[in-house]
Design a protein around this motif. Structure first.
Motif, PDB file in Angstrom:
ATOM      1  N   ASN A  10      10.389 107.266  54.411  1.00 49.04           N
ATOM      2  CA  ASN A  10      10.351 107.060  55.859  1.00 49.04           C
ATOM      3  C   ASN A  10       9.906 108.320  56.571  1.00 49.04           C
ATOM      4  O   ASN A  10      10.526 109.363  56.455  1.00 49.04           O
ATOM      5  CB  ASN A  10      11.736 106.653  56.365  1.00 49.04           C
ATOM      6  N   ASP A  11       8.847 108.191  57.332  1.00 55.27           N
ATOM      7  CA  ASP A  11       8.392 109.299  58.167  1.00 55.27           C
ATOM      8  C   ASP A  11       8.947 109.103  59.573  1.00 55.27           C
ATOM      9  O   ASP A  11       9.209 107.981  59.988  1.00 55.27           O
ATOM     10  CB  ASP A  11       6.864 109.326  58.234  1.00 55.27           C
ATOM     11  N   TYR A  12       9.151 110.186  60.286  1.00 51.98           N
ATOM     12  CA  TYR A  12       9.591 110.069  61.669  1.00 51.98           C
ATOM     13  C   TYR A  12       8.855 111.085  62.525  1.00 51.98           C
ATOM     14  O   TYR A  12       8.396 112.098  62.046  1.00 51.98           O
ATOM     15  CB  TYR A  12      11.114 110.225  61.807  1.00 51.98           C
ATOM     16  N   VAL A  69       4.652 114.693  62.724  1.00 54.86           N
ATOM     17  CA  VAL A  69       5.248 113.715  61.820  1.00 54.86           C
ATOM     18  C   VAL A  69       5.948 114.477  60.709  1.00 54.86           C
ATOM     19  O   VAL A  69       5.346 115.341  60.064  1.00 54.86           O
ATOM     20  CB  VAL A  69       4.166 112.775  61.243  1.00 54.86           C
ATOM     21  N   HIS A  70       7.211 114.166  60.495  1.00 53.49           N
ATOM     22  CA  HIS A  70       7.984 114.808  59.434  1.00 53.49           C
ATOM     23  C   HIS A  70       8.212 113.814  58.316  1.00 53.49           C
ATOM     24  O   HIS A  70       8.520 112.654  58.554  1.00 53.49           O
ATOM     25  CB  HIS A  70       9.327 115.307  59.976  1.00 53.49           C
ATOM     26  N   ARG A  71       8.084 114.300  57.102  1.00 52.21           N
ATOM     27  CA  ARG A  71       8.288 113.451  55.927  1.00 52.21           C
ATOM     28  C   ARG A  71       9.769 113.440  55.569  1.00 52.21           C
ATOM     29  O   ARG A  71      10.419 114.467  55.530  1.00 52.21           O
ATOM     30  CB  ARG A  71       7.492 113.977  54.735  1.00 52.21           C
TER      31      ARG A  71
END
Length: 150
Positions: free
Chosen positions: A60-62, A54-56
């Motif tokens: 919104n995280d994706y 998970v990237h910040r």
């Protein structure tokens, strides 16, 4: 020397025209991005997802996953969510590998944004035309307009 229309009215018409052009560009971009996700162009590939993180990105995280194609090539995929799962991916026009979205809600979202932007473009174009016409139809300072002309 008297000129038709005030400088403020002409400036307003130019601003509306610029906003209309920006809305037209945003409409085209939203259409390309939306259709890339729901009706991808190109051949679908099978990818086995090996690792996800998970990237910040602000609020919104994706999820960004790594996987390998059937020929062993390692790629990065956005939208895949579980390691060990095999998903279908396609290459988007901007070069990333994406998981295509399916279903009526995806189509609705992909087409609603460009339609709303198209309505905004039309409204800004109408405002440009109306403001430009108002500047053109204003009487020359110090002269009266003939009665029968608009």
């Amino acid at each position: 020397m008297a000129t038709r229309g005030s400088a403020d009215t002409r400036t307003t018409a130019v601003v509306w025209a610029v906003v209309a052009a920006l809305c037209a560009g945003a409409t085209a971009l939203a259409l390309v991005i939306g259709l890339a996700y729901v009706a991808p162009h190109g051949r679908a590939e099978q990818v086995t997802v090996t690792d996800c993180a998970v990237h910040r990105a602000g609020k919104n995280d994706y999820v960004r996953c790594e996987g390998s194609l059937s020929d062993g090539t390692r790629i990065v995929v956005q939208g895949a969510d579980h390691p060990g799962r095999t998903v279908e991916v396609v290459r988007a026009p901007w070069g990333h590998w994406i998981v295509p979205r399916t279903g009526p809600l995806a189509w609705t979202a992909a087409l609603a944004a460009p339609l709303l932007l198209l309505l905004a473009t039309a409204a800004c174009g109408a405002a440009t035309f109306r403001t430009g016409r108002r500047a053109r139809d204003r009487p020359v300072a110090g002269r009266l307009r003939p009665v029968g002309l608009r």
